[in-house]
Motif scaffolding. Structure first.
Motif, short mmCIF file in Angstrom:
data_model
loop_
_atom_site.label_atom_id
_atom_site.label_comp_id
_atom_site.label_asym_id
_atom_site.label_seq_id
_atom_site.Cartn_x
_atom_site.Cartn_y
_atom_site.Cartn_z
N THR A 1 0.84 -1.20 0.00
CA THR A 1 0.00 0.00 0.00
C THR A 1 0.88 1.25 0.00
N GLU A 2 0.28 2.35 -0.43
CA GLU A 2 0.99 3.62 -0.45
C GLU A 2 1.44 4.02 0.95
N GLU A 3 0.55 3.88 1.93
CA GLU A 3 0.89 4.28 3.30
C GLU A 3 2.07 3.49 3.84
N ARG A 4 2.07 2.18 3.62
CA ARG A 4 3.16 1.37 4.14
C ARG A 4 4.48 1.71 3.48
N GLU A 5 4.48 1.91 2.18
CA GLU A 5 5.72 2.25 1.48
C GLU A 5 6.32 3.55 1.97
N GLN A 6 5.47 4.49 2.36
CA GLN A 6 5.95 5.83 2.71
C GLN A 6 6.22 6.02 4.19
N SER A 7 5.88 5.03 5.02
CA SER A 7 6.02 5.29 6.45
C SER A 7 6.51 4.12 7.28
N ILE A 8 6.21 2.89 6.91
CA ILE A 8 6.43 1.78 7.83
C ILE A 8 7.53 0.83 7.37
N VAL A 9 7.40 0.33 6.15
CA VAL A 9 8.31 -0.69 5.64
C VAL A 9 8.62 -0.42 4.17
N ASP A 10 9.67 -1.04 3.68
CA ASP A 10 9.90 -1.11 2.25
C ASP A 10 9.28 -2.40 1.74
N MET A 11 8.64 -2.34 0.57
CA MET A 11 7.88 -3.47 0.05
C MET A 11 8.49 -4.01 -1.24
N VAL A 12 8.59 -5.35 -1.30
CA VAL A 12 9.06 -6.04 -2.50
C VAL A 12 7.93 -6.95 -2.97
N PRO A 13 7.22 -6.59 -4.05
CA PRO A 13 6.09 -7.41 -4.48
C PRO A 13 6.54 -8.77 -5.01
N PHE A 14 5.76 -9.82 -4.69
CA PHE A 14 6.09 -11.15 -5.21
C PHE A 14 4.87 -11.89 -5.74
N TYR A 15 3.65 -11.33 -5.57
CA TYR A 15 2.41 -12.07 -5.82
C TYR A 15 1.32 -11.04 -6.06
N LYS A 16 0.40 -11.31 -6.98
CA LYS A 16 -0.69 -10.39 -7.26
C LYS A 16 -2.00 -11.15 -7.29
N THR A 17 -3.02 -10.63 -6.61
CA THR A 17 -4.26 -11.39 -6.48
C THR A 17 -5.47 -10.48 -6.42
#
Length: 309
Positions: free
Chosen positions: A128-144
């Motif tokens: 999510t936008e909020e998580r990327e900008q404040s909590i964690v760095d995100m590496v996508p691996f799956y889309k559903t």
């Protein structure tokens, strides 16, 4: 039934039974080292944080009850199985480390990765936008996509959340799914809002659907198809994309470990390019959720630089 649902339909009885068994495993940990090669010896190993180089391990956290991504078997609730554990072994080989696992309830996951209980979360975290900008760095691996799980006897005529106005729908506690459900309810069920009940995990929520204490459970399509295939009294209804858009599930890494995030991106891209990623997804009946190498970038929604808020 959409083509995407048909592709997810391949997920079967074994995965759903594993979700039930996983309830006994909460709070446990596992080391997949017996499946992996010795540490070090890869180019990416030298790019890892010193702590990971010194230990020769990367620790992952997840709730072990969301097949096909991660669950346990009825015969052994001490070790996770599924897509994420299999990918973790392969990623570990690219990184030159072993993977360890911690079984964590959802409310403890993001605080746990921020405080260093685990190096990364790998199973339930939507990008999510909020998580990327404040909590964690995100590496996508799956889309559903998302889907509703409800009693088969009540499924006739239900094709979207708007058909469930005035009912009670369960969602993972404190998750983005809750916010999405509230948004759909406000837009499409203003006169008869959906009542939302939050659950720690799928096992308790599915029991609530079967007992009638809630009318439906909202979760990822693959997990819902698995549950419905295992129980003829349940049905899965895929939520159309105009209500809830498909979401990335990602590996979540603390902002204080930018080297680990970058290494995971490179390792995952290498697995896709070699074909091993597709083999792992096929083995876990998840090919419909596979992503391309071009989609594997850190913080794909906001492009927030790794380690920054």
């Amino acid at each position: 039934m959409t083509p995407l649902t048909n592709r997810f339909r391949a997920i079967g009885l074994v995965a759903a039974l594993a979700a039930t068994a996983s309830l006994t495993a909460c709070g446990s940990s596992s080391d997949d080292g017996d499946k992996q090669t010795a540490t070090g010896g890869t180019a990416l190993f030298k790019t890892l944080p010193k702590a990971n180089q010194d230990s020769g391990k990367v620790s992952f956290g997840a709730l072990w009850e969301t097949p096909p991504i991660i669950s346990v078997t009825a015969s052994d609730t001490t070790k996770p199985v599924g897509l994420a554990p299999d990918l973790a072994v392969a990623l570990g080989e690219e990184l030159g480390v072993k993977s360890t696992w911690q079984n964590m309830q959802w409310p403890a996951q993001l605080p746990g990765v921020q405080s260093g209980v685990v190096d990364a979360l790998f199973g339930q975290v939507n990008v999510t936008e909020e998580r990327e900008q404040s909590i964690v760095d995100m590496v996508p691996f799956y889309k559903t996509t998302m889907a509703l799980l409800l009693p088969a006897a009540d499924a006739d005529g239900v094709t979207r959340i708007a058909d469930m106005c005035g009912t009670t729908i369960g969602a993972p506690v404190g998750s983005e799914t809750v916010a999405e459900l509230k948004s759909v309810s406000a837009a499409e069920c203003a006169s008869e809002p959906v009542k939302i009940k939050e659950f720690q995990g799928a096992t308790l929520a599915i029991s609530a659907v079967k007992s009638g204490s809630i009318d439906a459970w909202l979760d990822t399509t693959a997990s819902q198809v698995a549950a419905a295939d295992a129980d003829a009294d349940l049905a899965s209804v895929e939520v159309p994309e105009d209500e809830i858009a498909p979401v990335y599930n990602g590996i979540a890494v603390g902002k204080d470990k930018p080297e680990l995030t970058k290494a995971l991106v490179e390792a995952l891209r290498a697995l896709i390019e070699s074909g091993r990623y597709d083999e792992i997804f096929a083995a876990n009946d998840s090919s419909a959720a596979a992503i391309t190498v071009d989609e594997v970038v850190a913080n794909p929604i906001t492009s927030t630089p790794v380690g920054e808020k």
